[in-house]
Design a protein around this motif. Structure first.
Motif, short mmCIF file in Angstrom:
data_model
loop_
_atom_site.label_atom_id
_atom_site.label_comp_id
_atom_site.label_asym_id
_atom_site.label_seq_id
_atom_site.Cartn_x
_atom_site.Cartn_y
_atom_site.Cartn_z
N ILE A 1 0.84 -1.19 0.00
CA ILE A 1 0.00 0.00 0.00
C ILE A 1 0.88 1.24 0.00
CG2 ILE A 1 -1.95 -1.13 1.11
CD1 ILE A 1 -1.07 0.06 3.77
N ILE A 2 0.27 2.38 -0.32
CA ILE A 2 1.00 3.64 -0.44
C ILE A 2 0.61 4.59 0.69
CG2 ILE A 2 1.26 5.74 -1.84
CD1 ILE A 2 1.12 3.97 -4.31
N HIS A 3 1.61 5.13 1.36
CA HIS A 3 1.42 6.15 2.39
C HIS A 3 1.91 7.48 1.83
CE1 HIS A 3 0.82 3.16 5.71
NE2 HIS A 3 1.47 2.41 4.84
N SER A 4 1.10 8.51 1.97
CA SER A 4 1.46 9.80 1.37
C SER A 4 1.19 10.95 2.33
CB SER A 4 0.67 10.03 0.07
OG SER A 4 -0.73 10.06 0.34
N LYS A 5 1.90 12.04 2.09
CA LYS A 5 1.71 13.23 2.90
C LYS A 5 0.40 13.93 2.52
CE LYS A 5 6.64 14.03 3.68
NZ LYS A 5 6.57 13.95 5.15
N ASN A 6 0.08 13.95 1.23
CA ASN A 6 -1.16 14.57 0.75
C ASN A 6 -2.13 13.49 0.28
OD1 ASN A 6 -0.21 17.29 1.10
ND2 ASN A 6 1.04 17.00 -0.74
N PRO A 7 -3.43 13.74 0.35
CA PRO A 7 -4.41 12.72 -0.06
C PRO A 7 -4.34 12.42 -1.55
CG PRO A 7 -5.50 14.81 0.43
CD PRO A 7 -4.07 14.96 0.86
N ALA B 1 13.37 9.20 4.60
CA ALA B 1 13.09 9.93 3.36
C ALA B 1 11.75 10.66 3.44
CB ALA B 1 13.10 8.96 2.17
N LEU B 2 10.75 10.01 4.04
CA LEU B 2 9.46 10.66 4.23
C LEU B 2 9.58 11.80 5.24
CD1 LEU B 2 7.11 7.54 4.36
CD2 LEU B 2 7.02 9.35 2.64
N GLU B 3 10.34 11.55 6.30
CA GLU B 3 10.50 12.56 7.35
C GLU B 3 11.18 13.82 6.82
OE1 GLU B 3 11.79 12.37 12.01
OE2 GLU B 3 13.15 11.44 10.57
N LYS B 4 12.19 13.63 5.98
CA LYS B 4 12.92 14.78 5.43
C LYS B 4 12.19 15.43 4.26
CE LYS B 4 17.38 12.72 6.68
NZ LYS B 4 18.61 12.06 6.15
N GLY B 5 11.19 14.75 3.71
CA GLY B 5 10.47 15.30 2.58
C GLY B 5 11.15 15.10 1.25
N THR B 6 12.14 14.19 1.19
CA THR B 6 12.80 13.94 -0.09
C THR B 6 11.91 13.11 -1.01
OG1 THR B 6 13.93 12.04 0.90
CG2 THR B 6 15.12 14.12 0.87
N VAL C 1 4.92 10.13 9.92
CA VAL C 1 5.45 11.00 8.86
C VAL C 1 4.51 11.13 7.67
CG1 VAL C 1 7.88 10.79 9.46
CG2 VAL C 1 6.82 9.03 8.05
N THR C 2 3.35 10.48 7.69
CA THR C 2 2.34 10.61 6.63
C THR C 2 0.95 10.66 7.25
OG1 THR C 2 2.10 8.21 6.32
CG2 THR C 2 3.74 9.32 4.95
N ASP C 3 0.01 11.17 6.48
CA ASP C 3 -1.37 11.30 6.98
C ASP C 3 -2.38 10.52 6.15
OD1 ASP C 3 -0.69 13.14 9.05
OD2 ASP C 3 -0.55 14.73 7.55
N ASN C 4 -1.92 9.91 5.05
CA ASN C 4 -2.88 9.30 4.12
C ASN C 4 -2.41 7.92 3.67
OD1 ASN C 4 -4.71 11.83 3.43
ND2 ASN C 4 -2.58 12.52 3.42
N ILE C 5 -3.39 7.04 3.44
CA ILE C 5 -3.12 5.68 2.97
C ILE C 5 -4.00 5.41 1.75
CG2 ILE C 5 -3.14 3.23 3.55
CD1 ILE C 5 -2.99 4.04 6.50
#
Length: 370
Positions: free
Chosen positions: A168-174, A215-220, A240-244
């Motif tokens: 599955i994919i975890h992302s910062k934005n929906p 990498a997610l934490e640093k935003g790379t 470090v992410t808000d969306n799945i």
């Protein structure tokens, strides 16, 4: 020292001396008192790609540690977590080929650059999406035998698949549709998966599992695919992410819905093993596959509650998105199938299965001109 009337040490009977003599002779000659040979235990060092402390590695370690008893002390599996002996995936592959390690527990897809057929030995974009379909192909339709034939060319023996989970994919934005992926930088496995996502405007990055959190934490990267909820929660992705992102209802993933692992061993080590122990290892891989899969699914359910408590939001792709994804994926299937004759042989088995009416995944129109 007191002696009896024969000059022997007092209290030591002839029978006791005889037993001591036989025991000594047995120890020297490698025989039991019954005359059966005493076999020295064979020890295999096996490295997993699971990080220590995850449910995946805990299950693997528990299974390895059970082999000594199950084999009557004749076979010992000594488990190692990711990077413990071989520092990365390339080193892991070579370490097993060269006999530094006797076995590995990888995600089969990792070898797409070395063994093109491996992209078809674990689920691929919009392909067969149920675990039983993969077990059917391996154990009933000849795919296991063909896979072993391919691996033997590399000095390896593919013991069998190990059912794991969906990715599955975890992302910062929906992400609510395939169109939302455009312009995102996402950690994805290489090979076929990356190529299909690139068609939807994604910039893909390949990273080992242990490098995803920083990498997610640093935003790379904007988002990351990895395994399922259970392990991903343990790796801290909720921090470090808000969306799945999931697939349509009933399908956790459209790009790797049945992400298979396996047990692969050094071919020379396998050939030195007694046939009865070979059969035990094969049987145990099938047993472990079921236990691994079921335990992961249980932990997934628990983990999703934890993700929601942490504020993570779930979105799903639509059936229309799935059809768009499959349409983009099919030409990539053929591209990889044509990389060599082994890849084509595996794909031909799968295509025939997908086009059978029991599946109905693919029609003649879908592959017209390919």
């Amino acid at each position: 020292m007191t002696t009896d009337h024969h000059g022997r040490p007092a209290g030591v009977t002839p029978r006791r001396r005889l037993l001591k003599t036989l025991a000594f002779a047995a120890a020297i000659g490698g025989m039991t008192l019954t005359g059966a040979p005493v076999h020295a235990a064979t020890t295999w060092k096996i490295q997993s790609v699971w990080d220590a402390g995850t449910v995946g590695y805990d299950l693997f370690e528990e299974w390895c540690n059970s082999m000594e008893e199950k084999s009557g002390g004749e076979l010992i599996f000594k488990p190692f977590p990711a990077k413990a002996v071989a520092a990365d995936n390339n080193a892991l592959f070579d370490s097993v080929r060269n006999g530094v390690l006797q076995g590995m527990n990888p995600f089969t897809l990792y070898w797409s650059g070395k063994i093109p057929a491996s992209v078809f030995l674990s689920s691929y974009p919009a392909g067969p999406d149920q675990p039983h379909q993969w077990d059917t192909m391996f154990y009933a339709l000849g795919m296991l035998e063909k896979t072993r034939e391919i691996y033997e060319k590399f000095g390896l023996f593919y013991v069998g698949p190990i059912q794991h989970d969906a990715n599955i994919i975890h992302s910062k934005n929906p992400v609510n549709s395939l169109d939302d992926l455009k312009g995102m930088k996402i950690r994805l496995p290489g090979g076929m998966v990356a190529e299909v996502f690139q068609q939807f405007g994604v910039s893909t990055v390949s990273l080992p599992g242990s490098d995803i959190f920083p990498a997610l934490e640093k935003g790379t990267i904007d988002a990351a695919d990895y395994v399922g909820p259970a392990v991903n929660y343990e790796l801290g992705f909720a921090q470090v992410t808000d969306n799945i992102l999931f697939g349509p209802p009933g399908v956790m993933s459209v790009y790797q819905p049945v992400d298979l692992m396996d047990l692969t061993v050094n071919l020379r080590a396998w050939n030195r093993l007694d046939p009865k122990l070979q059969q035990l290892v094969e049987d145990e891989v099938r047993n472990y596959s079921q236990r691994h899969y079921q335990t992961i699914q249980q932990r997934n359910i628990e983990a999703m509650e934890k993700f929601k408590e942490a504020g993570s939001k779930v979105s799903r792709l639509s059936q229309e998105d799935l059809q768009r994804f499959r349409k983009a994926a099919i030409p990539v299937w053929y591209k990889w199938a044509n990389k060599d004759k082994d890849a084509r042989a595996i794909f031909d088995m799968q295509l025939k299965y997908m086009m059978n009416d029991t599946m109905g995944y693919i029609s003649e129109d879908d592959i017209k001109g390919l």
